[in-house]
Design an enzyme around this catalytic site. Structure first.
Site, short mmCIF file in Angstrom:
data_model
loop_
_atom_site.label_atom_id
_atom_site.label_comp_id
_atom_site.label_asym_id
_atom_site.label_seq_id
_atom_site.Cartn_x
_atom_site.Cartn_y
_atom_site.Cartn_z
N PRO A 9 -69.12 -18.03 -18.23
CA PRO A 9 -68.07 -18.79 -17.57
C PRO A 9 -67.23 -19.64 -18.53
O PRO A 9 -67.76 -20.24 -19.47
CB PRO A 9 -68.81 -19.69 -16.59
CG PRO A 9 -70.23 -19.68 -17.04
CD PRO A 9 -70.45 -18.35 -17.70
N ASN A 10 -65.94 -19.64 -18.24
CA ASN A 10 -64.94 -20.47 -18.93
C ASN A 10 -64.60 -20.00 -20.33
O ASN A 10 -63.71 -20.56 -20.97
CB ASN A 10 -65.36 -21.95 -18.95
CG ASN A 10 -65.53 -22.50 -17.55
OD1 ASN A 10 -64.61 -22.38 -16.75
ND2 ASN A 10 -66.68 -23.06 -17.24
N TYR A 22 -63.91 -25.96 -29.06
CA TYR A 22 -63.89 -24.50 -29.04
C TYR A 22 -62.75 -23.88 -29.86
O TYR A 22 -62.65 -22.66 -29.93
CB TYR A 22 -63.84 -23.99 -27.60
CG TYR A 22 -64.99 -24.52 -26.76
CD1 TYR A 22 -66.31 -24.21 -27.09
CD2 TYR A 22 -64.77 -25.37 -25.67
CE1 TYR A 22 -67.38 -24.72 -26.36
CE2 TYR A 22 -65.83 -25.88 -24.93
CZ TYR A 22 -67.13 -25.55 -25.27
OH TYR A 22 -68.18 -26.05 -24.56
N ASN A 73 -72.95 -15.05 -25.17
CA ASN A 73 -72.67 -16.48 -25.04
C ASN A 73 -72.61 -16.75 -23.53
O ASN A 73 -71.57 -16.51 -22.91
CB ASN A 73 -71.35 -16.84 -25.71
CG ASN A 73 -71.07 -18.34 -25.59
OD1 ASN A 73 -71.75 -19.05 -24.86
ND2 ASN A 73 -70.06 -18.80 -26.32
N ALA A 76 -72.13 -22.22 -19.87
CA ALA A 76 -72.98 -23.24 -19.23
C ALA A 76 -74.24 -22.65 -18.62
O ALA A 76 -75.25 -23.36 -18.45
CB ALA A 76 -72.18 -23.98 -18.17
N GLU A 97 -78.03 -14.86 -29.32
CA GLU A 97 -77.34 -15.92 -28.56
C GLU A 97 -76.31 -16.57 -29.48
O GLU A 97 -76.64 -16.94 -30.62
CB GLU A 97 -78.39 -16.97 -28.14
CG GLU A 97 -77.83 -18.21 -27.51
CD GLU A 97 -78.89 -19.33 -27.37
OE1 GLU A 97 -79.92 -19.29 -28.10
OE2 GLU A 97 -78.66 -20.23 -26.56
N HIS A 99 -73.19 -19.60 -29.69
CA HIS A 99 -72.39 -20.69 -29.13
C HIS A 99 -71.33 -21.06 -30.15
O HIS A 99 -71.64 -21.24 -31.33
CB HIS A 99 -73.26 -21.91 -28.79
CG HIS A 99 -74.29 -21.58 -27.77
ND1 HIS A 99 -73.96 -21.41 -26.45
CD2 HIS A 99 -75.60 -21.30 -27.89
CE1 HIS A 99 -75.05 -21.06 -25.79
NE2 HIS A 99 -76.06 -20.98 -26.64
N ARG A 106 -74.48 -32.02 -29.16
CA ARG A 106 -73.75 -32.42 -27.95
C ARG A 106 -74.71 -33.06 -26.93
O ARG A 106 -75.75 -33.55 -27.31
CB ARG A 106 -72.97 -31.21 -27.41
CG ARG A 106 -71.94 -30.72 -28.44
CD ARG A 106 -71.12 -29.56 -27.92
NE ARG A 106 -70.30 -29.96 -26.78
CZ ARG A 106 -69.69 -29.09 -25.98
NH1 ARG A 106 -69.79 -27.78 -26.20
NH2 ARG A 106 -68.95 -29.52 -24.96
C1 DQA Z 1 -70.85 -22.91 -25.21
C2 DQA Z 1 -71.62 -24.21 -25.10
C3 DQA Z 1 -72.02 -24.49 -23.65
O1 DQA Z 1 -72.74 -25.70 -23.57
C4 DQA Z 1 -70.78 -24.60 -22.79
O2 DQA Z 1 -71.14 -24.80 -21.45
C5 DQA Z 1 -69.87 -23.43 -22.95
C6 DQA Z 1 -69.65 -22.89 -24.28
C7 DQA Z 1 -70.34 -22.66 -26.64
O3 DQA Z 1 -69.88 -21.55 -26.91
O4 DQA Z 1 -70.36 -23.56 -27.48
O5 DQA Z 1 -69.23 -22.98 -22.00
O6 DQA Z 1 -71.71 -21.85 -24.89
#
Ligand code: DQA
Length: 142
Positions: A9-10, A22, A73, A76, A97, A99, A106
């Site tokens: 997501p996002n 990001y 990735n 959240a 994984e 990020h 964080r």
């Molecule tokens: C993330 C880190 C997560 O905590 C966050 O919710 C994201 C992006 C990252 O790529 O740093 O959506 O996965």
């Protein structure tokens, strides 16, 4: 070598969302970077993004018997989803994984990663280069 790159997501909002965390590259930029790298290395790559947990589980399951590695990735859902952890365990495909941000520096709620328990490696805080490092790790073991 066939690799599936999954974004949660996002991550479709890259370039717009919180650039301090990001960066300014868009999701389209990320996919172009991944495809260019894989094409140069002779790696077959498929990319997938969804904002929905069940769709991410479906994508992981769809890799069974077809893909040699997964880069994920989960956004959240990293911090909440046992379903994504179980899906990665179910297919037993080597999974890295990624990020983009340095999650370990964080908020407390970002310090838990369920999917990590099923992953062969975790890369954080390398921006979108982390996806390339993950692909190379799966393809070359480094
Ligand atoms: C993330 C880190 C997560 O905590 C966050 O919710 C994201 C992006 C990252 O790529 O740093 O959506 O996965």
């Amino acid at each position: 070598m066939k690799i599936l790159v999954i974004n949660g997501p996002n991550l479709n909002m890259l370039g717009i969302r919180e650039p301090d965390h990001y960066g300014r590259e868009t999701y389209a930029d990320l996919i172009a970077k991944i495809e260019k790298h894989c094409s140069a290395k002779g790696i077959e790559v498929k990319t997938y993004q969804s904002n929905h947990e069940g769709d991410l589980v479906d994508a992981i399951q769809s890799a069974y018997g077809k893909m040699d590695g997964i880069v994920i990735n989960p956004g959240a859902y990293t911090h909440t989803s046992i379903a994504i952890l179980d899906a990665v365990k179910s297919v037993a495909i080597p999974t890295v994984e990624v990020h983009i941000s340095k999650v370990e520096e964080r908020e407390d709620f970002r310090q838990i990663s369920y999917v990590r328990l099923a992953c062969v490696k975790t890369i954080t805080g390398h921006g979108t280069d982390g996806y390339i490092e993950a692909i190379d790790y799966l393809a070359e073991g480094k």
